[in-house]
Enzyme design. Structure first.
Site, short mmCIF file in Angstrom:
data_model
loop_
_atom_site.label_atom_id
_atom_site.label_comp_id
_atom_site.label_asym_id
_atom_site.label_seq_id
_atom_site.Cartn_x
_atom_site.Cartn_y
_atom_site.Cartn_z
N ASP A 90 32.50 -16.56 40.05
CA ASP A 90 31.61 -18.11 40.57
C ASP A 90 32.61 -18.86 41.00
O ASP A 90 32.07 -19.38 41.13
CB ASP A 90 30.65 -17.81 39.58
CG ASP A 90 29.05 -18.40 40.80
OD1 ASP A 90 29.14 -18.42 41.79
OD2 ASP A 90 28.72 -19.10 40.19
N SER A 143 25.59 -27.72 41.49
CA SER A 143 26.43 -26.64 41.46
C SER A 143 27.89 -26.78 42.12
O SER A 143 28.02 -27.38 43.63
CB SER A 143 25.98 -24.99 41.46
OG SER A 143 24.93 -23.95 40.62
N HIS A 162 28.74 -18.69 45.21
CA HIS A 162 27.43 -18.75 45.03
C HIS A 162 27.03 -20.01 45.99
O HIS A 162 25.49 -19.79 46.31
CB HIS A 162 26.06 -18.76 43.67
CG HIS A 162 26.16 -19.96 43.13
ND1 HIS A 162 26.83 -19.94 41.81
CD2 HIS A 162 24.96 -20.63 42.84
CE1 HIS A 162 26.25 -21.18 41.18
NE2 HIS A 162 25.28 -21.67 42.13
#
Length: 397
Positions: A165, A242, A135
Site C-alpha cells: 500500500d 491516508s 489506495h
C-alpha cells in the site's frame, strides 16, 4: 459447512496474495474483521514540556514540541486529489442472443461515472518526489497535488505497490520543503506520535497521541493481503489522513498513516517508514516492486485446529503436531509446487530460522530474494525434510 472450513475461512493466510483498494483515500477496516523515537509519556509532565521559541516568534507564544514538529513538517505535507472513470459493464444475461433479438439497439448501455477521493502525502525531495498510499492513487495516472502554501500542481503517479500500500508521485517543481525520515525499528509503546494530514478535506490538520503497539500483523489489522508489520497509534486518524506522515517527538517521519478501524476509537495504523522507503526507492527506480512468492496457503496450528483437521475428511491429510504452520494448499504451477511442497507439510524453519506462525513464514519469504534459493524445513508425516524453494516474483495481476 464443516467446522474445519469455518476455521480455515477465519485463519487462512495466503503467502502471496495481493490486492488493490478503492480510490477513496481512507481505508476503513470493519470492526468485526479478524483479521518516536522521542520521550516516553512517563518522562514528560501532563502539561506539555515547554521549549525555547524560535527567534522570529514572540517569547510569550510558548511553543511545545508538537507545535514545533508541525511547523517544521507541515509545509511538506500535501493534499492529493485523485479521480478515475469507472464503467459499469452490461450483465452477461443481456448479452445473450435472446435479449439482443428483442431489444436490439435499446440494449442497456454501460454507465460511466467518475470516482473521486482525497488523501494526503509528503514531499521526500526538493525536486518533487512524494510518497503516499497506493489506495489513494489507485486507478489514476495523474493526480492533483496541493501544497500548504496554496500552490496546485499536476502529479504523475510513478508507481504503486498494492502489496504494501505504498505509492510514489512526482511533481515538476524545485526548492520544495521536505520531511526528515526517522527510525521506527526501536519504537516502544507509549512514545509520542503526531499525525499530519487532510482528514475530511481539512488541510494540514495535526493530531497527537502515542504509539499504542508495534509489529501488528496484516491479519491482526484486518488486511491479510498486505505484507506489512503495522504501527498502531491512538492519534486521531480520519478519512483523508491516508498517505500522510506519522511523526515522532522530533518531527521525523516514522510511518505512513494508512488504515483505521470502523466503529472504533483510537485504532489507527501506519506503515513503518523503513518498509515504505524501501518500496518507494524501487518504485522510483523501476516503477514496480518484486515481492518474493512461494505460492502456498497456510495456517498457524493450534491443538483445536489440529483436531478439527484430523476429523474432517475434506482436508485430505492428517496432522500429528500441535504447533507449527501447516500448508493447507499449494498453488498450481507455483514455486512451492515445483519444489515439491505438499498440503499437510508442517513448516518448521524458513531460511534456517524457526517459525511458529504464518506471519513469520511470510516475513521470512519477504526477506528473501526473487530467484534465489530458500531452504524450507518441514515435518512430513512425522519425518523432517528440507526443501529448496526458488521464490518467484509475486503475480500482481
Amino acid at each position: 459447512m464443516s467446522l474445519l472450513v469455518k476455521q480455515l475461512t477465519t485463519y487462512l493466510a495466503l503467502l502471496a496474495i495481493g490486492g488493490g483498494a478503492g480510490i477513496y483515500a481512507s481505508r476503513y477496516l470493519a470492526a468485526d474483521n479478524t483479521s518516536l523515537d522521542g520521550r516516553s509519556p512517563s518522562a514528560i509532565p501532563a502539561a506539555l514540556q515547554q521549549i525555547s521559541p524560535p527567534q522570529n516568534r514572540a517569547p510569550q507564544e510558548n511553543l511545545n514540541f508538537i507545535a514545533e514538529a508541525a511547523e517544521k513538517v507541515g509545509p511538506a505535507v500535501v493534499r492529493i486529489d485523485a479521480s478515475r472513470t469507472v464503467s459499469q459493464d452490461i450483465p452477461d444475461t443481456f448479452r445473450s442472443p435472446f435479449f439482443r433479438r428483442f431489444f436490439g439497439n435499446e440494449m442497456p448501455v454501460p454507465e460511466e461515472r467518475v470516482e473521486r477521493g482525497t488523501g494526503s502525502g509528503f514531499i521526500l525531495s526538493a525536486d518533487g518526489r512524494l510518497m503516499t498510499n497506493a489506495h489513494v492513487v489507485a486507478g489514476s495516472d495523474k493526480v492533483k497535488v496541493t501544497l500548504k502554501d496554496g500552490r496546485t500542481m499536476e502529479g504523475r503517479v510513478v508507481g504503486a505497490d498494492p502489496v504494501t500500500d505504498v505509492a510514489v508521485v512526482k511533481i515538476d517543481a524545485t526548492k520544495l520543503p521536505t520531511v526528515r525520515l526517522g527510525d521506527s525499528n526501536n519504537l516502544i509503546p507509549g512514545q509520542w506520535a503526531i499525525a499530519i494530514g487532510n482528514p475530511l478535506g481539512l488541510d494540514n490538520t495535526v493530531t497527537v497521541g502515542i504509539v499504542s503497539a508495534t509489529g501488528r500483523s496484516s491479519s491482526q489489522v484486518g488486511v491479510p493481503d498486505k505484507r506489512v508489520r503495522f504501527i498502531q497509534t491512538d492519534a486521531a486518524i480520519n478519512p483523508g489522513n491516508s498517505g500522510g506522515p506519522l511523526l515522532n517527538a522530533r518531527g521525523e517521519v516514522i510511518g505512513i498513516n494508512t488504515a483505521i478501524r470502523a466503529n472504533a476509537q483510537g485504532l489507527g495504523f501506519a506503515i513503518p517508514i523503513e518498509t515504505a522507503e524501501r518500496v518507494a526507492n524501487q518504485l522510483f527506480s523501476k516503477g514496480r516492486v518484486e515481492h518474493p512468492y512461494m505460492g502456498i496457503q497456510m495456517v498457524t496450528l493450534t491443538p483445536e485446529l489440529k483436531e478439527d483437521i484430523n476429523k474432517d475428511n475434506e482436508a485430505g491429510f492428517k496432522v500429528t503436531q500441535d504447533k507449527g504452520v501447516v500448508i493447507v494448499r499449494v498453488v498450481k504451477n507455483s514455486p512451492a509446487e515445483r519444489a515439491g511442497l505438499r498440503a499437510g507439510d508442517v513448516i518448521q524453519k524458513v531460511g534456517g530460522q524457526a517459525v511458529a506462525s504464518a506471519d513469520q513464514v511470510q516475513e521470512r519469504v519477504e526477506a528473501s530474494t526473487v530467484g534465489s534459493r530458500l531452504e524450507v524445513e518441514v515435518n512430513r508425516s512425522g519425518q523432517t525434510e528440507t526443501v529448496q524453494v526458488q521464490p518467484g516474483a509475486f503475480p500482481v495481476e
